[in-house]
Design a protein around this motif. Structure first.
Motif, PDB file in Angstrom:
ATOM      1  N   ARG A  17       0.841  -1.191   0.000  1.00  0.00           N
ATOM      2  CA  ARG A  17       0.000   0.000   0.000  1.00  0.00           C
ATOM      3  C   ARG A  17       0.883   1.250   0.000  1.00  0.00           C
ATOM      4  O   ARG A  17       1.432   1.650   1.019  1.00  0.00           O
ATOM      5  CB  ARG A  17      -0.922   0.008   1.218  1.00  0.00           C
ATOM      6  CG  ARG A  17      -1.840  -1.217   1.320  1.00  0.00           C
ATOM      7  CD  ARG A  17      -2.668  -1.399   0.057  1.00  0.00           C
ATOM      8  NE  ARG A  17      -3.630  -2.513   0.181  1.00  0.00           N
ATOM      9  CZ  ARG A  17      -4.376  -2.956  -0.817  1.00  0.00           C
ATOM     10  NH1 ARG A  17      -4.284  -2.392  -2.013  1.00  0.00           N
ATOM     11  NH2 ARG A  17      -5.211  -3.966  -0.625  1.00  0.00           N
ATOM     12  N   LYS A  18       1.014   1.851  -1.164  1.00  0.00           N
ATOM     13  CA  LYS A  18       1.860   3.047  -1.318  1.00  0.00           C
ATOM     14  C   LYS A  18       1.046   4.286  -1.010  1.00  0.00           C
ATOM     15  O   LYS A  18       0.727   5.093  -1.881  1.00  0.00           O
ATOM     16  CB  LYS A  18       2.435   3.091  -2.727  1.00  0.00           C
ATOM     17  CG  LYS A  18       3.277   1.871  -3.089  1.00  0.00           C
ATOM     18  CD  LYS A  18       3.776   1.933  -4.525  1.00  0.00           C
ATOM     19  CE  LYS A  18       4.559   0.691  -4.892  1.00  0.00           C
ATOM     20  NZ  LYS A  18       5.060   0.742  -6.302  1.00  0.00           N
ATOM     21  N   VAL A  19       0.720   4.422   0.264  1.00  0.00           N
ATOM     22  CA  VAL A  19      -0.119   5.539   0.718  1.00  0.00           C
ATOM     23  C   VAL A  19       0.507   6.169   1.952  1.00  0.00           C
ATOM     24  O   VAL A  19       1.473   5.660   2.514  1.00  0.00           O
ATOM     25  CB  VAL A  19      -1.550   5.047   1.053  1.00  0.00           C
ATOM     26  CG1 VAL A  19      -2.237   4.515  -0.191  1.00  0.00           C
ATOM     27  CG2 VAL A  19      -1.507   3.961   2.138  1.00  0.00           C
ATOM     28  N   SER A  20      -0.051   7.280   2.377  1.00  0.00           N
ATOM     29  CA  SER A  20       0.429   7.944   3.586  1.00  0.00           C
ATOM     30  C   SER A  20       0.096   7.093   4.799  1.00  0.00           C
ATOM     31  O   SER A  20      -0.764   6.198   4.733  1.00  0.00           O
ATOM     32  CB  SER A  20      -0.221   9.326   3.729  1.00  0.00           C
ATOM     33  OG  SER A  20      -1.613   9.178   3.972  1.00  0.00           O
ATOM     34  N   GLN A  21       0.749   7.384   5.913  1.00  0.00           N
ATOM     35  CA  GLN A  21       0.483   6.609   7.128  1.00  0.00           C
ATOM     36  C   GLN A  21      -0.962   6.801   7.579  1.00  0.00           C
ATOM     37  O   GLN A  21      -1.604   5.863   8.067  1.00  0.00           O
ATOM     38  CB  GLN A  21       1.442   7.015   8.246  1.00  0.00           C
ATOM     39  CG  GLN A  21       1.231   6.217   9.535  1.00  0.00           C
ATOM     40  CD  GLN A  21       2.381   6.359  10.505  1.00  0.00           C
ATOM     41  OE1 GLN A  21       3.542   6.223  10.138  1.00  0.00           O
ATOM     42  NE2 GLN A  21       2.065   6.667  11.745  1.00  0.00           N
ATOM     43  N   LYS A  22      -1.481   8.001   7.398  1.00  0.00           N
ATOM     44  CA  LYS A  22      -2.864   8.284   7.800  1.00  0.00           C
ATOM     45  C   LYS A  22      -3.844   7.421   7.011  1.00  0.00           C
ATOM     46  O   LYS A  22      -4.758   6.811   7.578  1.00  0.00           O
ATOM     47  CB  LYS A  22      -3.175   9.763   7.572  1.00  0.00           C
ATOM     48  CG  LYS A  22      -4.594  10.142   7.959  1.00  0.00           C
ATOM     49  CD  LYS A  22      -4.860  11.619   7.711  1.00  0.00           C
ATOM     50  CE  LYS A  22      -6.308  11.971   8.081  1.00  0.00           C
ATOM     51  NZ  LYS A  22      -6.606  13.409   7.828  1.00  0.00           N
ATOM     52  N   VAL A  23      -3.646   7.349   5.699  1.00  0.00           N
ATOM     53  CA  VAL A  23      -4.530   6.541   4.853  1.00  0.00           C
ATOM     54  C   VAL A  23      -4.351   5.055   5.159  1.00  0.00           C
ATOM     55  O   VAL A  23      -5.333   4.298   5.191  1.00  0.00           O
ATOM     56  CB  VAL A  23      -4.241   6.815   3.355  1.00  0.00           C
ATOM     57  CG1 VAL A  23      -5.043   5.866   2.476  1.00  0.00           C
ATOM     58  CG2 VAL A  23      -4.580   8.260   3.013  1.00  0.00           C
ATOM     59  N   PHE A  24      -3.113   4.647   5.414  1.00  0.00           N
ATOM     60  CA  PHE A  24      -2.848   3.252   5.757  1.00  0.00           C
ATOM     61  C   PHE A  24      -3.553   2.884   7.058  1.00  0.00           C
ATOM     62  O   PHE A  24      -4.122   1.794   7.187  1.00  0.00           O
ATOM     63  CB  PHE A  24      -1.342   3.020   5.883  1.00  0.00           C
ATOM     64  CG  PHE A  24      -0.953   1.579   6.074  1.00  0.00           C
ATOM     65  CD1 PHE A  24      -1.151   0.641   5.062  1.00  0.00           C
ATOM     66  CD2 PHE A  24      -0.379   1.148   7.268  1.00  0.00           C
ATOM     67  CE1 PHE A  24      -0.798  -0.697   5.237  1.00  0.00           C
ATOM     68  CE2 PHE A  24      -0.018  -0.177   7.457  1.00  0.00           C
ATOM     69  CZ  PHE A  24      -0.233  -1.104   6.436  1.00  0.00           C
ATOM     70  N   MET A  25      -3.532   3.801   8.005  1.00  0.00           N
ATOM     71  CA  MET A  25      -4.230   3.563   9.274  1.00  0.00           C
ATOM     72  C   MET A  25      -5.730   3.380   9.032  1.00  0.00           C
ATOM     73  O   MET A  25      -6.347   2.446   9.547  1.00  0.00           O
ATOM     74  CB  MET A  25      -4.004   4.741  10.229  1.00  0.00           C
ATOM     75  CG  MET A  25      -2.646   4.788  10.898  1.00  0.00           C
ATOM     76  SD  MET A  25      -2.380   3.436  12.082  1.00  0.00           S
ATOM     77  CE  MET A  25      -3.727   3.712  13.227  1.00  0.00           C
ATOM     78  N   GLU A  26      -6.302   4.253   8.237  1.00  0.00           N
ATOM     79  CA  GLU A  26      -7.753   4.232   8.021  1.00  0.00           C
ATOM     80  C   GLU A  26      -8.201   3.024   7.206  1.00  0.00           C
ATOM     81  O   GLU A  26      -9.196   2.367   7.552  1.00  0.00           O
ATOM     82  CB  GLU A  26      -8.176   5.522   7.305  1.00  0.00           C
ATOM     83  CG  GLU A  26      -7.993   6.777   8.152  1.00  0.00           C
ATOM     84  CD  GLU A  26      -8.251   8.047   7.363  1.00  0.00           C
ATOM     85  OE1 GLU A  26      -8.406   7.948   6.112  1.00  0.00           O
ATOM     86  OE2 GLU A  26      -8.301   9.132   7.963  1.00  0.00           O
ATOM     87  N   ASN A  27      -7.469   2.729   6.146  1.00  0.00           N
ATOM     88  CA  ASN A  27      -7.920   1.690   5.208  1.00  0.00           C
ATOM     89  C   ASN A  27      -7.422   0.278   5.513  1.00  0.00           C
ATOM     90  O   ASN A  27      -8.071  -0.705   5.136  1.00  0.00           O
ATOM     91  CB  ASN A  27      -7.500   2.053   3.783  1.00  0.00           C
ATOM     92  CG  ASN A  27      -8.156   3.328   3.296  1.00  0.00           C
ATOM     93  OD1 ASN A  27      -9.138   3.797   3.875  1.00  0.00           O
ATOM     94  ND2 ASN A  27      -7.610   3.913   2.240  1.00  0.00           N
ATOM     95  N   SER A  28      -6.257   0.177   6.177  1.00  0.00           N
ATOM     96  CA  SER A  28      -5.672  -1.143   6.399  1.00  0.00           C
ATOM     97  C   SER A  28      -5.557  -1.532   7.867  1.00  0.00           C
ATOM     98  O   SER A  28      -5.872  -2.660   8.250  1.00  0.00           O
ATOM     99  CB  SER A  28      -4.277  -1.212   5.748  1.00  0.00           C
ATOM    100  OG  SER A  28      -4.355  -0.995   4.357  1.00  0.00           O
ATOM    101  N   VAL A  29      -5.104  -0.598   8.707  1.00  0.00           N
ATOM    102  CA  VAL A  29      -4.848  -0.912  10.122  1.00  0.00           C
ATOM    103  C   VAL A  29      -6.133  -1.055  10.932  1.00  0.00           C
ATOM    104  O   VAL A  29      -6.325  -2.051  11.643  1.00  0.00           O
ATOM    105  CB  VAL A  29      -3.937   0.164  10.755  1.00  0.00           C
ATOM    106  CG1 VAL A  29      -3.783  -0.094  12.258  1.00  0.00           C
ATOM    107  CG2 VAL A  29      -2.575   0.171  10.071  1.00  0.00           C
TER     108      VAL A  29
END
Length: 303
Positions: free
Chosen positions: A120-132
């Motif tokens: 997932r080549k996204v920002s940490q914020k987006v990674f938190m929302e969509n994956s974490v």
């Protein structure tokens, strides 16, 4: 069984195309470290199925992984390939420091294993929302402070696995074999040009051997000229470490600290040493770390 076959394909690829993978790893690691990482990864994957069959983890729906900035191939096997045997989908986010190389490595391995492992080549914020947030398992490697920030954002029922960092001391007593001690300090601290989380970052030396140890350490470091490169020839890095020129100043500063600390009660002697070691950690960060290639300080102790 199909997933195990995918991992077996990956294992065969690493064995048969070793140099191709080494060419990626040696863009940011020394040849020696990359070679050792290849061996560790291959060995780990060879025992993957047996490990999962032995411990029989429950099937999980999803996992989100914050990848570390070093040992990227071994981490890929440990945090992504092996868990794929019991996790349906795995999302990961590479460390920004090695994002380019991790992505390249993933592209090659993904073409071989075809497992549901997604970069997932996204920002940490987006990674938190969509994956974490939706994941059953969250894996984080990094600082304790950042780990706590993430922990506050996830649900209590999520399994949160944190791989942190701390002070790794190297303790040298009055009867130590100084030749061996210096050899081991240099070997461990300079492994992979210092990019190893288990490398000692503080050295506790008994005052009776302080000067001898310091002189021998400086002498041995002065003999280094270039670091390991991609070839198997050992060169040296620009490790005429600027830290060397600070060692004398560091030792003098520590001596003053211990003179002041002598005023503390004998009953508090042990806590006194720990306090000074901790204080020195802060001092060395501000005065040395940004000026040198090697994070190293020496703290002397008595009795």
């Amino acid at each position: 069984m199909k997933r195990h076959e995918s991992i077996q394909k990956c294992l065969n690829y690493l064995i048969e195309n070793r140099q191709e993978v080494m060419d990626i790893l040696t863009q940011f690691s020394s040849y020696r470290a990359a070679n050792a990482e290849m061996d560790s990864t291959i060995s780990t994957l060879q025992g993957a199925l047996q490990e999962v069959q032995t411990y029989q983890p429950d099937w999980q729906r999803s996992m989100a992984v914050f990848m570390p900035s070093n040992v990227v191939l071994y981490s890929y096997a440990l945090y992504l390939l092996i868990p794929s045997l019991y996790v349906e989908n795995i999302d990961f986010r590479p460390s920004s420091h090695v994002n380019e190389y991790v992505s390249l490595l993933h592209e090659k391995l993904q073409a071989v294993h075809g497992l549901p492992i997604y970069n997932r080549k996204v920002s940490q914020k987006v990674f938190m929302e969509n994956s974490v947030i939706p994941a059953d398992i969250v894996v984080f490697t990094g600082s304790y402070t950042n780990a706590e920030k993430i922990k506050k954002q996830i649900r209590k029922e999520q399994l949160y696995i944190f791989y942190g960092q701390g002070i790794n001391p190297f303790i040298i007593g009055p009867d130590a074999d100084l030749e061996l001690a210096v050899t081991d300090v240099i070997r461990m601290r300079l492994y992979n040009s210092g990019q190893d989380c288990l490398g000692p970052d503080i050295i506790l030396v008994h005052q009776d051997v302080r000067e001898s140890f310091k002189d021998l350490l400086i002498k041995r470091l002065d003999q280094l000229e270039e670091t390991m490169t991609r070839t198997q020839t050992i060169h040296l890095f620009s490790i005429k470490i600027r830290c060397i020129r600070f060692l004398n100043t560091l030792i003098r500063t520590i001596s003053l600290l211990f003179t002041a600390a002598a005023l503390i009660s004998v009953r508090k002697r042990w806590s006194q040493r720990l306090y000074i070691a901790n204080w020195m950690r802060i001092w060395k960060l501000s005065s040395i770390f940004h000026q040198s290639s090697m994070w190293l300080s020496i703290v002397t102790t008595s009795s």
